[in-house]
Design a protein around this motif. Structure first.
Motif, PDB file in Angstrom:
ATOM      1  N   ALA A  30       0.828  -1.199   0.000  1.00  0.00           N
ATOM      2  CA  ALA A  30       0.000   0.000   0.000  1.00  0.00           C
ATOM      3  C   ALA A  30       0.863   1.249   0.000  1.00  0.00           C
ATOM      4  O   ALA A  30       0.585   2.222  -0.707  1.00  0.00           O
ATOM      5  CB  ALA A  30      -0.935   0.002   1.211  1.00  0.00           C
ATOM      6  N   SER A  46     -13.905  -0.259   0.038  1.00  0.00           N
ATOM      7  CA  SER A  46     -13.339  -1.599  -0.106  1.00  0.00           C
ATOM      8  C   SER A  46     -14.378  -2.616   0.348  1.00  0.00           C
ATOM      9  O   SER A  46     -15.431  -2.243   0.893  1.00  0.00           O
ATOM     10  CB  SER A  46     -12.062  -1.737   0.744  1.00  0.00           C
ATOM     11  OG  SER A  46     -11.109  -0.749   0.413  1.00  0.00           O
ATOM     12  N   LYS A  67      -5.370   1.908   3.894  1.00  0.00           N
ATOM     13  CA  LYS A  67      -5.067   0.485   3.968  1.00  0.00           C
ATOM     14  C   LYS A  67      -3.910   0.233   4.925  1.00  0.00           C
ATOM     15  O   LYS A  67      -3.911  -0.740   5.690  1.00  0.00           O
ATOM     16  CB  LYS A  67      -4.743  -0.044   2.575  1.00  0.00           C
ATOM     17  CG  LYS A  67      -4.503  -1.548   2.519  1.00  0.00           C
ATOM     18  CD  LYS A  67      -4.268  -1.994   1.091  1.00  0.00           C
ATOM     19  CE  LYS A  67      -4.060  -3.503   1.011  1.00  0.00           C
ATOM     20  NZ  LYS A  67      -3.819  -3.942  -0.386  1.00  0.00           N
ATOM     21  N   TYR A  69     -10.845   4.168   3.240  1.00  0.00           N
ATOM     22  CA  TYR A  69     -10.476   2.825   2.764  1.00  0.00           C
ATOM     23  C   TYR A  69     -11.616   1.837   2.960  1.00  0.00           C
ATOM     24  O   TYR A  69     -12.033   1.155   2.007  1.00  0.00           O
ATOM     25  CB  TYR A  69      -9.222   2.350   3.495  1.00  0.00           C
ATOM     26  CG  TYR A  69      -8.903   0.893   3.279  1.00  0.00           C
ATOM     27  CD1 TYR A  69      -8.502   0.426   2.032  1.00  0.00           C
ATOM     28  CD2 TYR A  69      -9.015  -0.017   4.326  1.00  0.00           C
ATOM     29  CE1 TYR A  69      -8.211  -0.911   1.822  1.00  0.00           C
ATOM     30  CE2 TYR A  69      -8.730  -1.364   4.127  1.00  0.00           C
ATOM     31  CZ  TYR A  69      -8.331  -1.810   2.877  1.00  0.00           C
ATOM     32  OH  TYR A  69      -8.050  -3.142   2.684  1.00  0.00           O
TER      33      TYR A  69
END
Length: 512
Positions: free
Chosen positions: A367, A483, A401, A479
């Motif tokens: 990441a 996600s 992340k 995030y």
């Protein structure tokens, strides 16, 4: 009749130049120590050479010559802004442009001619105190150097060992706290035993005005330094300096030697390699005696140790300060990646669990690398068209992340599915996506009691994470909201700040 042994004062040895030292008479009584070893001062200087200085985590090659020589060292002080963590910069003061400074390697008996150069662009005067020097200030009294100037002094490397060097200009703690430390190895005359790999690691504590991970250029916080409350505790000057592609490397069957030091300015390290036992530890870096079969070794501020071990099993070995919040929450974590065939007779098991590594696991490391690529892409896009800034959300996702891998995924799992009956899922979560401000409040203030997610009831406790900065909370929520099958707008740091200010002071961000 009573006779008196003639001795050369070490002050004179430390302060004189090469020609003067070579011309001094050395009495026969000085030719041997009480142990019967020939005194380094009795060994003639033959020739001269330029020192090879190497940036961490590597070191110069072993010394193979069998005689003492004049070694000329040129070391430049540079003040420069560098990365201390993802999205965070710091104005480091460095020896050679690195934290720690370049590794210096000489032999016992060598005459070292030291040149300290202070880059003209610097703002501050600096000097150097080498713990390998026998003489006032370890060279500091002879090396006070203004920007744009150079100082020179000479010393004889009398004692073998792994020694710290650092700036000793007042205020000393400030200079060291900004990264001004490194190591010099004085090899014994007979040299060191051969190994397959040698690496150089130094731990330091850093004190920034902002919290851990708070983005932007951070300033030094003197009050935190005086109270010994570091924001970061780091190996080699930055979070992630020894992970992912930057990890140390070896192969099964190799013998590894680590030169490990602590620059400070304040903390002592409990140095440990998870999954290894040190075959030998030369405590406090004196090379005469080794302790064997050691699990963890204490290294004081301004001190060092030399550790050696063989690697019998492939995998990722984790270097830590075993004061564990420093490792997993402040940055004192590195990796040694060992390749080769399995050895089931020694160990049967899976690779190191990513849960244990948190942000430094491969997912977190990947990441961070993607953040750098995305930022470069955004900069290129903006330079072509100032109206294009649509990569910001994607950058937030990748940064988030990293926070998730550090803080959240032990409970919520890398897939976002949580733990059935215990931890509610983040994946395709109607509860998470229904109210962005509520999500911010839960992260800041925690949550106790029943919640319903996708028609299922969960009754547990989520602890407050107010120790995270506004940017970290914004990034991690962006995030998880984009996600695991979720799709939503980004969360801004300003939104987190506003909610934080509305909450009781008990959950205000105070953790360092």
């Amino acid at each position: 009749m009573k006779t008196t042994r003639m001795k050369i004062p070490r002050l004179l040895v430390a302060m004189c130049g090469a020609a003067t030292i070579a011309a001094l008479p050395i009495p026969a009584s000085h030719a041997a120590t009480v142990s019967g070893v020939v005194d380094p001062l009795d060994e003639p200087i033959q020739g001269e050479e330029e020192a090879v200085l190497v940036a961490p985590p590597f070191v110069p090659p072993p010394i193979t010559r069998k005689h003492a020589t004049k070694v000329i060292v040129h070391l430049e002080v540079r003040e420069l802004v560098k990365r201390i963590a993802d999205g965070v910069e710091y104005n480091f003061w460095t020896f050679g442009g690195n934290v720690p400074g370049n590794f210096i390697r000489v032999r016992q008996g060598d005459l070292v001619e030291f040149h300290l150069e202070n880059n003209p662009a610097n703002k501050m005067p600096h000097n150097i105190d080498l713990h390998a020097v026998t003489g006032p200030g370890g060279g500091a009294t002879s090396s006070f150097t203004a920007p744009g100037h150079e100082s020179q002094f000479s010393f004889r490397a009398l004692r073998p060992g792994v020694f710290v060097y650092h700036c000793a200009t007042a205020p000393v703690g400030l200079h060291v706290g900004n990264g001004m430390y490194g190591m010099i190895l004085v090899e014994p005359k007979e040299g060191l035993s051969p190994v397959d790999h040698e690496y150089y690691v130094m731990q330091g504590d850093f004190y920034t005005v902002g919290h851990y991970g708070e983005e932007g250029l951070q300033a030094f916080d003197e009050r935190k330094a005086e109270d010994e409350r570091p924001t970061y505790v780091l190996f080699n000057g930055a979070v992630g300096s020894l992970v992912g592609d930057k990890a140390l490397k070896a192969k099964v069957g190799d013998k590894v030697r680590l030169f490990v030091g602590v620059g400070g300015p304040n903390l002592t390290s409990s140095f440990h390699v998870i999954g290894e036992i040190f075959d030998k530890v030369y405590q406090e870096a004196g090379l005469s005696h080794a302790q064997e079969n050691v699990q963890t070794t204490m290294i004081p501020a301004g001190g060092a140790a030399m550790v050696e071990f063989g690697v019998e099993v492939p995998g990722t070995y984790i270097l830590v300060d075993h004061s564990l919040f420093r490792a997993f929450n402040k940055g004192a974590l590195g990796m040694l990646k060992v390749d080769g065939p399995e050895n089931l007779a020694v160990y049967s098991g899976k690779e190191v669990d990513a849960v244990y590594l948190g942000r430094q696991a491969e997912a977190g490391s990947d990441a961070a690398a993607r953040v750098a690529k995305l930022e470069a892409a955004r900069a290129a896009a903006i330079s072509a068209d100032p109206k294009i800034a649509n990569l910001t959300k994607e950058i937030q996702v990748e940064r988030g992340k990293g926070v998730f891998m550090q803080t959240c995924f032990v409970c919520h799992q890398v897939t976002g599915m949580g733990i059935p009956g215990q931890i509610p899922p983040l994946a395709e979560s109607d509860f998470l996506m229904a109210d962005k401000e509520r999500a911010i409040r839960i992260v800041l203030g925690g949550l106790t009691g029943e919640v319903v997610v996708k028609g299922k009831k969960f009754n547990g406790v989520m602890v407050p994470l107010a120790n995270l900065s506004d940017s970290e909370i914004a990034n991690v929520l962006t995030y998880v909201r984009n996600s695991f099958g979720n799709s939503g707008e980004a969360v801004k740091a300003e939104e987190v700040s506003r909610v934080r200010n509305q909450l009781p002071t008990a959950v205000a961000s105070s953790f360092e």
